[in-house]
Design a protein around this motif. Structure first.
Motif, PDB file in Angstrom:
ATOM      1  N   LEU A 125       0.841  -1.204   0.000  1.00 32.59           N
ATOM      2  CA  LEU A 125       0.000   0.000   0.000  1.00 32.59           C
ATOM      3  C   LEU A 125       0.874   1.251   0.000  1.00 32.59           C
ATOM      4  CD1 LEU A 125      -2.633  -0.913   2.753  1.00 32.59           C
ATOM      5  CD2 LEU A 125      -3.068  -0.688   0.302  1.00 32.59           C
ATOM      6  N   LEU A 126       1.910   1.231   0.865  1.00 27.81           N
ATOM      7  CA  LEU A 126       2.757   2.418   1.037  1.00 27.81           C
ATOM      8  C   LEU A 126       3.408   2.847  -0.277  1.00 27.81           C
ATOM      9  CD1 LEU A 126       3.876   4.312   3.298  1.00 27.81           C
ATOM     10  CD2 LEU A 126       5.806   2.755   3.489  1.00 27.81           C
ATOM     11  N   PHE A 127       3.869   1.863  -1.054  1.00 29.44           N
ATOM     12  CA  PHE A 127       4.580   2.185  -2.306  1.00 29.44           C
ATOM     13  C   PHE A 127       3.712   1.949  -3.546  1.00 29.44           C
ATOM     14  CE2 PHE A 127       8.028   1.281   0.721  1.00 29.44           C
ATOM     15  CZ  PHE A 127       8.724   2.480   0.616  1.00 29.44           C
ATOM     16  N   ASP A 128       2.433   1.679  -3.326  1.00 29.34           N
ATOM     17  CA  ASP A 128       1.493   1.462  -4.430  1.00 29.34           C
ATOM     18  C   ASP A 128       2.047   0.428  -5.437  1.00 29.34           C
ATOM     19  OD1 ASP A 128      -0.813   1.758  -5.841  1.00 29.34           O
ATOM     20  OD2 ASP A 128      -0.131   3.492  -6.986  1.00 29.34           O
ATOM     21  N   LEU A 129       2.457  -0.729  -4.890  1.00 32.45           N
ATOM     22  CA  LEU A 129       3.129  -1.733  -5.729  1.00 32.45           C
ATOM     23  C   LEU A 129       2.138  -2.600  -6.517  1.00 32.45           C
ATOM     24  CD1 LEU A 129       5.807  -2.942  -3.126  1.00 32.45           C
ATOM     25  CD2 LEU A 129       6.047  -1.195  -4.901  1.00 32.45           C
ATOM     26  N   ARG A 130       0.897  -2.621  -6.077  1.00 31.85           N
ATOM     27  CA  ARG A 130      -0.177  -3.384  -6.741  1.00 31.85           C
ATOM     28  C   ARG A 130       0.124  -4.877  -6.859  1.00 31.85           C
ATOM     29  NH1 ARG A 130      -2.715   1.214 -10.525  1.00 31.85           N
ATOM     30  NH2 ARG A 130      -2.079   2.860  -9.113  1.00 31.85           N
ATOM     31  N   ILE A 131       0.725  -5.420  -5.819  1.00 30.63           N
ATOM     32  CA  ILE A 131       0.945  -6.883  -5.798  1.00 30.63           C
ATOM     33  C   ILE A 131      -0.379  -7.517  -5.370  1.00 30.63           C
ATOM     34  CG2 ILE A 131       2.282  -8.788  -4.790  1.00 30.63           C
ATOM     35  CD1 ILE A 131       4.365  -6.579  -3.943  1.00 30.63           C
ATOM     36  N   ASP A 138       4.605 -16.008  -4.044  1.00 32.68           N
ATOM     37  CA  ASP A 138       5.899 -15.935  -4.732  1.00 32.68           C
ATOM     38  C   ASP A 138       6.898 -15.061  -3.968  1.00 32.68           C
ATOM     39  OD1 ASP A 138       4.907 -17.525  -6.728  1.00 32.68           O
ATOM     40  OD2 ASP A 138       4.163 -15.825  -7.902  1.00 32.68           O
ATOM     41  N   TYR A 139       6.389 -14.020  -3.322  1.00 30.47           N
ATOM     42  CA  TYR A 139       7.273 -13.127  -2.561  1.00 30.47           C
ATOM     43  C   TYR A 139       7.723 -13.772  -1.245  1.00 30.47           C
ATOM     44  CZ  TYR A 139       6.348  -9.129  -5.591  1.00 30.47           C
ATOM     45  OH  TYR A 139       6.300  -8.282  -6.642  1.00 30.47           O
ATOM     46  N   LEU A 140       6.769 -14.424  -0.569  1.00 29.66           N
ATOM     47  CA  LEU A 140       7.065 -14.858   0.809  1.00 29.66           C
ATOM     48  C   LEU A 140       7.600 -16.281   0.913  1.00 29.66           C
ATOM     49  CD1 LEU A 140       4.075 -13.219   2.749  1.00 29.66           C
ATOM     50  CD2 LEU A 140       6.370 -12.330   2.402  1.00 29.66           C
ATOM     51  N   TYR A 141       7.411 -17.079  -0.129  1.00 35.86           N
ATOM     52  CA  TYR A 141       7.831 -18.488  -0.023  1.00 35.86           C
ATOM     53  C   TYR A 141       9.330 -18.638   0.322  1.00 35.86           C
ATOM     54  CZ  TYR A 141       8.449 -23.427  -0.902  1.00 35.86           C
ATOM     55  OH  TYR A 141       8.781 -24.740  -0.763  1.00 35.86           O
ATOM     56  N   PRO A 142      10.243 -17.904  -0.358  1.00 37.38           N
ATOM     57  CA  PRO A 142      11.667 -18.084  -0.006  1.00 37.38           C
ATOM     58  C   PRO A 142      11.958 -17.738   1.457  1.00 37.38           C
ATOM     59  CG  PRO A 142      11.413 -16.742  -2.002  1.00 37.38           C
ATOM     60  CD  PRO A 142      10.040 -16.933  -1.447  1.00 37.38           C
ATOM     61  N   LEU A 143      11.222 -16.766   1.997  1.00 39.88           N
ATOM     62  CA  LEU A 143      11.438 -16.369   3.399  1.00 39.88           C
ATOM     63  C   LEU A 143      10.912 -17.458   4.339  1.00 39.88           C
ATOM     64  CD1 LEU A 143      10.359 -12.621   3.157  1.00 39.88           C
ATOM     65  CD2 LEU A 143      12.594 -13.632   2.752  1.00 39.88           C
ATOM     66  N   GLN A 144       9.785 -18.048   3.959  1.00 41.20           N
ATOM     67  CA  GLN A 144       9.198 -19.135   4.751  1.00 41.20           C
ATOM     68  C   GLN A 144      10.152 -20.338   4.798  1.00 41.20           C
ATOM     69  OE1 GLN A 144       4.979 -19.787   5.270  1.00 41.20           O
ATOM     70  NE2 GLN A 144       6.386 -19.761   6.978  1.00 41.20           N
ATOM     71  N   VAL A 145      10.767 -20.636   3.672  1.00 41.21           N
ATOM     72  CA  VAL A 145      11.720 -21.756   3.608  1.00 41.21           C
ATOM     73  C   VAL A 145      12.856 -21.500   4.606  1.00 41.21           C
ATOM     74  CG1 VAL A 145      13.438 -22.896   2.129  1.00 41.21           C
ATOM     75  CG2 VAL A 145      11.150 -22.392   1.233  1.00 41.21           C
ATOM     76  N   LYS A 146      13.331 -20.269   4.629  1.00 43.96           N
ATOM     77  CA  LYS A 146      14.426 -19.910   5.532  1.00 43.96           C
ATOM     78  C   LYS A 146      13.977 -20.069   6.996  1.00 43.96           C
ATOM     79  CE  LYS A 146      17.690 -16.089   5.782  1.00 43.96           C
ATOM     80  NZ  LYS A 146      17.975 -14.743   5.280  1.00 43.96           N
ATOM     81  N   ILE A 147      12.786 -19.552   7.312  1.00 45.73           N
ATOM     82  CA  ILE A 147      12.287 -19.608   8.698  1.00 45.73           C
ATOM     83  C   ILE A 147      12.066 -21.052   9.138  1.00 45.73           C
ATOM     84  CG2 ILE A 147      10.316 -19.020  10.206  1.00 45.73           C
ATOM     85  CD1 ILE A 147       9.904 -16.521   8.455  1.00 45.73           C
ATOM     86  N   GLU A 156       0.761 -21.845   4.717  1.00 44.93           N
ATOM     87  CA  GLU A 156       0.386 -20.781   5.645  1.00 44.93           C
ATOM     88  C   GLU A 156       0.363 -19.415   4.950  1.00 44.93           C
ATOM     89  OE1 GLU A 156       2.572 -22.055   9.596  1.00 44.93           O
ATOM     90  OE2 GLU A 156       3.478 -22.774   7.762  1.00 44.93           O
ATOM     91  N   ILE A 157       1.253 -19.223   3.975  1.00 48.43           N
ATOM     92  CA  ILE A 157       1.255 -17.941   3.240  1.00 48.43           C
ATOM     93  C   ILE A 157      -0.061 -17.817   2.492  1.00 48.43           C
ATOM     94  CG2 ILE A 157       2.371 -16.576   1.421  1.00 48.43           C
ATOM     95  CD1 ILE A 157       4.906 -18.343   1.915  1.00 48.43           C
TER      96      ILE A 157
END
Ligand code: MEV
Length: 331
Positions: A125-131, A138-147, A156-157
């Motif tokens: 919202l802050l940067f109006d990225l329109r994801i 796709d954005y959070l999966y690599p971070l979830q793998v790390k965690i 869960e994502i």
């Protein structure tokens, strides 16, 4: 816009945790406990993450990267998220990210996924990225793998971003991990969550325990995962029929399998036994196991009795419903 706030729910697995990491289906529902994130643009080149639960972490933006991390390392994953957004969307601003979570941390209710989903939505919202929410995976999966210690299903994502009740299956699509999902409708079951308060970092069971079982007893683990798969198909049908008695029996069966795989905990067993004694239709752990939460399915009107039984073990009981809204903006 100089600031934006968003919230996202934690999750409960009706069935399928762990097996879902290895391609089996799971049924997951958003819980009515949420994490909140407010992001502020700031002058300068500092990124600060301030968490009510963990404390503070700070880092610096240097060219296109985030460097000099200091403070609580549980929060460094938010620097990974911001760095990913910097690379994909050419963001350069300093930031302050404030997080608070009503989802108990390291409890199996996906607090880390809920906070990351809320953070991504607020930065979106802050940067109006329109994801789109559908692309949060796709954005959070690599971070979830790390965690999760090197492996994750990403279910869960999906649940924190989309909400409701969903059947999820991880698939490999031309070398990329994707999710196959089926929305399972609206249901208003009475749930009592028991939080044992035994902190259970998912990385230990997902990254170490289950892989070690798979190396030593591959046939046994595969057989138990197949049984979970069959329970998943049956729960899907029982959900369609709103047959809570059948769902109760099936989640009990799932719990026995998780126990056999060494994923339960004496305090989880204690809560489950008391809940079943007090008339719960079924009860199981949810998430990584080795502590964290269990939940009991209650007949309407019996929630208080079951909550008291769970509390008699020293655990915290939360009477709730599941299947609420996914990630969203807050006023
Ligand atoms: C952890 O909350 C749920 C697991 O199934 C891991 C995952 O799905 O990534 C154990």
């Amino acid at each position: 816009m100089d600031s934006a706030k968003a919230s996202a729910p934690g999750n409960l697995f009706l069935t399928g945790e762990h097996a879902v990491v290895y391609g089996k289906p799971a049924i997951i529902a958003a819980v009515n406990k949420r994490a909140y994130c407010t992001s502020f643009k700031s002058k300068g080149n500092t990124i600060s993450v301030i968490s009510r639960e963990f404390g503070i972490a700070k880092a610096k933006i240097k060219e296109n990267n985030i460097v000099n991390h200091e403070g609580k390392n549980e929060l460094f994953v938010f620097f990974d998220l911001v760095e990913m957004l910097m690379h994909k969307h050419d963001i350069r601003d300093g930031l302050e990210i404030r997080i608070e979570s009503d989802v108990p941390v390291e409890s199996g209710l996906s607090s880390s996924t809920a906070t990351l989903s809320a953070a991504l939505y607020s930065l979106n919202l802050l940067f109006d990225l329109r994801i789109k929410k559908e692309n949060f995976f796709d954005y959070l999966y690599p971070l979830q793998v790390k965690i999760h210690g090197g492996k994750a299903s990403g279910s869960e994502i999906f649940s924190s971003s989309i909400g409701g009740y969903n059947k999820i299956q991880k698939i490999d699509c031309e070398g990329k991990t994707k999710i196959n999902s089926k929305e399972l409708g609206k249901h208003s079951f009475s749930i009592v969550i028991g939080n044992t308060k035994v902190r259970a970092p998912t990385a230990l069971t997902v990254g170490m325990h289950v892989p070690s079982l798979m190396r030593r007893f591959p046939n046994m683990v595969e057989k138990e995962f197949e049984k979970i798969e069959s329970i998943c198909e049956k729960i899907e049908k029982a959900l369609e029929a709103e047959d809570i008695y059948r769902i109760g029996k099936l989640i009990n069966k799932n719990q026995k399998i998780l126990s056999k795989l060494g994923l339960s905990h004496p305090k989880i067993d204690d809560c489950i036994n008391e809940a079943l004694h007090a008339g719960a239709l079924g009860a199981k752990l949810s998430g990584g196991g080795w502590g964290g939460v269990m939940f009991a399915l209650a007949k309407r009107g019996e929630e208080e009795k079951i909550a008291k039984a769970i509390e008699s073990t020293g655990a915290e009981a939360i009477i709730t419903t599941i299947g609420g809204e996914g990630v969203k903006a807050c006023d």
